[in-house]
Design an enzyme around this catalytic site. Structure first.
Site, mmCIF file in Angstrom:
data_model
loop_
_atom_site.group_PDB
_atom_site.id
_atom_site.type_symbol
_atom_site.label_atom_id
_atom_site.label_comp_id
_atom_site.label_asym_id
_atom_site.label_seq_id
_atom_site.Cartn_x
_atom_site.Cartn_y
_atom_site.Cartn_z
ATOM 1 N N GLN B 209 0.872 -1.177 0.000
ATOM 2 C CA GLN B 209 0.000 0.000 0.000
ATOM 3 C C GLN B 209 0.903 1.219 0.000
ATOM 4 O O GLN B 209 1.450 1.591 1.039
ATOM 5 C CB GLN B 209 -0.918 -0.041 1.228
ATOM 6 N N GLY B 250 -12.035 3.520 2.993
ATOM 7 C CA GLY B 250 -11.074 2.578 2.415
ATOM 8 C C GLY B 250 -10.002 3.258 1.583
ATOM 9 O O GLY B 250 -10.044 4.472 1.330
ATOM 10 N N HIS B 251 -9.070 2.468 1.111
ATOM 11 C CA HIS B 251 -7.930 3.030 0.366
ATOM 12 C C HIS B 251 -8.372 3.606 -0.984
ATOM 13 O O HIS B 251 -9.294 3.115 -1.611
ATOM 14 C CB HIS B 251 -6.811 2.004 0.188
ATOM 15 N N ASN B 252 -7.715 4.685 -1.369
ATOM 16 C CA ASN B 252 -7.923 5.345 -2.675
ATOM 17 C C ASN B 252 -9.227 6.127 -2.740
ATOM 18 O O ASN B 252 -9.539 6.705 -3.799
ATOM 19 C CB ASN B 252 -7.914 4.357 -3.848
ATOM 20 N N SER B 270 -11.516 3.053 -3.476
ATOM 21 C CA SER B 270 -11.516 3.686 -4.802
ATOM 22 C C SER B 270 -12.823 4.381 -5.158
ATOM 23 O O SER B 270 -12.995 4.827 -6.290
ATOM 24 C CB SER B 270 -11.159 2.670 -5.907
#
Lengths: 340, 340, 340
Positions: B209, B250-252, B270
């Site tokens: 990550q 969450g990520h992104n 995302s």
């Protein structure tokens, strides 16, 4: 492309080397000597970067990418931009992961014990452990070799961590036995007493919570997730299971190997989840159920009955996913008809 | 009215002064010199207190209040109790906020570093920072002027905080760049690795990550909320966005300016949320979506598709809110018919 | 049966003694002198163990148990295994709780203050308090006799804890007044500012949060749960209420006595929950509602209106539970018809 303040890149690697690392096939072997210095997302990549296409949503970005190399399923080759070396893989995301691990291998800190850490003399620490500032390790705790305990984390009496575990900042563990290579993120709570009390005409009586949390090897537990210890039996998390952030696992729950629990899932007491089951975000399971091997529970599903192995369910109360979509469509038609 | 152990009141102010502060219009200018010593809820207020009516649910309490002054929309003047000075405002809650800020301005502690704090010599702290007991600040962290870091909080390597940020007790930050005047509540987790792994026949492979969390100015992040860093792109929270407690990002994920996310919302990786969108409590969004500018997502809604700008949706799966209410009504009619 | 690293068993007790402790009736008085050394789950128990049957799901395990004694409702006596001394109880789970408390009484640590704890000189600590490593106690905090504050917990300025409270590791409290015998689990956040701001054409204006959190006696608050302080009125948790992990309680919420809130419940601001109400896991309540005395809210229910006393509701939006099941059945029939 990663911010050098936070990440240190290795390499460079040639496209040929990357193909080997990523278990991918180089479409044009003539490009094997092209040099790649880093990984980057499709839209940001330039000629010295490796990128990847996994989710079909991003095929257009793939078609426009200026990446020097790109991992992709062979089926998308017609959309490939000129000039990009294609690395074909059946599992592009996995192949990218392997390549990214080569550019950014896990950083291994040298063994250390920060002087501010409070470590009970009866605790046993394996070789190579990193104990950061403000950590508290209670009596009789046992840590395997190479554990890394983040700042202000708290390890309770007699807990056990296997080799190579990571515990994030401000996490707290008690009443647990943890296997090897387990990653516990910041703020996780493991081993506290479960929600156990008997309600009767005489009021509420607390039930002593006498079990443990047993976590097998290679488990990952996301930030601020809570896992209560068993009431009598143990709460068990099976090998390789991945748990996201803010998940609640009640007492006596048994989760098998290789399961995936997305963010904010809730699993009530004594429910059993068999190997390789997948639970979508915010799904909730009442207590005393069995979720069969490889079952898939949709995001926000509410599960009030046992789910057979391999079944995919959605909705609250959860039903087989095809039935769920038929029901949603039927209600939409009904509402349109009535609206006229 | 506030407990003096916890809050120190300023003032008093006259009703005329309050009208100016609150950008409200005094209905009876003859009352401009009435002295108000504090704010209080409608039901508890007496003659020297300022209260307000915003939510129509409380009109009866307004009609009975003994407050010396009350901020209210002009439309409610017929229900006003005798003896209360009315301060008309188009935005009564905002006007009350401005007045309450005058009675209870933010307390600014004098610069200090508690001797128990562990601050790496390479960290850079701006002037006027307050570093409380047990704080850990890692190498190369950069804090702007006037930051306040609460007890036992942990700031990771090379993180950056702009001017005037507040970090609550026991929060932990890593891999992030934070703007000015950002308020991070106790127990928040920012910057840990996202839920990133590739599942294939070969098992689970972790995906490095490599992104950050970028938080723009004037953001507020509620207690025990978790924000994962990006996988490659950054996770971004836009200027002025307000995030409540126990939210998972969450990520992104990219969130625009001025968005509001209520408690226990979950946003999967995302997904992009455009400016001024509002998400009700426990709403959940799957990954890779776009939520358009100004969209409103109802409490507990489950969003599985893109939402156009300005649309209001409810239900799981989420549909336009009018359709949702038609569907709910149609099902109720259907069930009544079948029950006969 | 409990892991001796974590739990220390007392006893042994005879079956006759256990009957008296558990307020149960020994079916065969001839077995009163049988010696029991520990408690154990039905499937793991052997001849010197006490077990119990409460949930009918486990009748088969009861029929096969080798426990020396078992607490059970009299109605199940026909399924009892030979050789097990039966202890009849109308409330088997409560009776088991009482017996288990005898085998595993709460451990009372000797008074102590770890030298690494940072305690402001103006704080007042009652006799017999246990203050663990890394604890931070701010100015003017008041702790009753016999409180136990876990490692790295943070008690803010002027907070008040009654006698015999427990605060778990890494929890943080501010702006609160807590009664006697309250159990606060690890990572709990109490007293931070609520989600209070006014949105207008001029942007977002923060509303000072001037209330407190008031927690009455004998409350239990689960790990990583968040309870915001009031905006003007207090946030109140009534006597004996049990709150599970990862629950969100908004500002101004008032919860009565003896309520039960399961994991991941969310209660929005200014909602009132009357005595003995029960909320299932992941249920969500919007703001400004009244949930009547003894109401039962199903797991994952979404409550958007007041609920009368004693009513049981399910679904989102929540409806009376019988109506909910009729609606679910009607939709299933509808979808089957259309699918043909």
């Amino acid at each position: 492309m990663a911010d050098a303040r936070f990440f240190k890149v290795q390499g460079p690697f040639t496209v040929g080397q990357i193909a080997a690392i990523a278990k991918a096939e180089l479409a044009d072997p003539g490009l094997a000597t092209r040099v790649i210095t880093d990984v980057a997302p499709l839209e940001a990549a330039s000629g010295e970067h490796l990128s990847f296409l996994d989710n079909k949503l991003y095929v257009d970005a793939f078609a426009r990418t200026q990446a020097g190399a790109c991992i992709v399923a062979a089926e998308h080759k017609d959309r490939a931009p000129a000039g990009t070396a294609l690395l074909f893989s059946q599992y592009p995301y996995r192949s990218y992961a392997l390549a990214a691990q080569a550019f950014y291998p896990p950083v291994k800190a040298a063994a250390s014990r920060h002087p501010s850490a409070i470590i009970d003399p009866s605790a046993q620490l394996g070789e190579g452990c990193v104990i950061e500032a403000g950590v508290v390790i209670a009596a009789r705790a046992v840590l395997g070799h190479g554990c890394h305990i983040g700042p202000n984390a708290v390890l309770g009496e007699a807990i056990e961590l296997g080799e190579g575990c990571t515990v994030g900042a401000c996490a707290s563990l008690s009443h647990c036995v943890v296997g090897a290579r387990v990653t516990i993120f910041p703020g996780v709570r493991i081993g506290q007493a479960g929600f156990g009390f008997a309600v009767s005409a005489e009021g509420v009586t607390k039930v002593p919570q006498l079990g443990r949390v047993v976590i097998e090897d290679d488990v990952e537990i996301g930030a601020n997730t809570t896992i209560d210890r068993g009431a009598g039996p143990d709460t068990v998390i099976g090998r390789g299971t991945m748990i996201d952030n803010l998940v609640q696992i009640g007492h006596n729950v048994r989760i098998g190997k290789g399961c995936i629990l997305a963010g904010q899932v809730g699993v009530s007491g004594s429910t059993r989840i068999e190997d390789y089951a997948m639970l979508g975000g915010q799904a909730g399971l009442v207590g005393h159920l069995t979720i069969g091997k490889g079952a898939r529970i949709g995001a926000q599903a509410g599960i009030f009955r046992d789910i057979p192995a391999g079944e995919t369910v959605a909705g609250s109360p959860g039903v087989p996913v095809r039935q769920f979509f038929r029901e949603v469509a039927a209600v939409q038609r009904l509402a349109k008809g009535k609206g006229k």
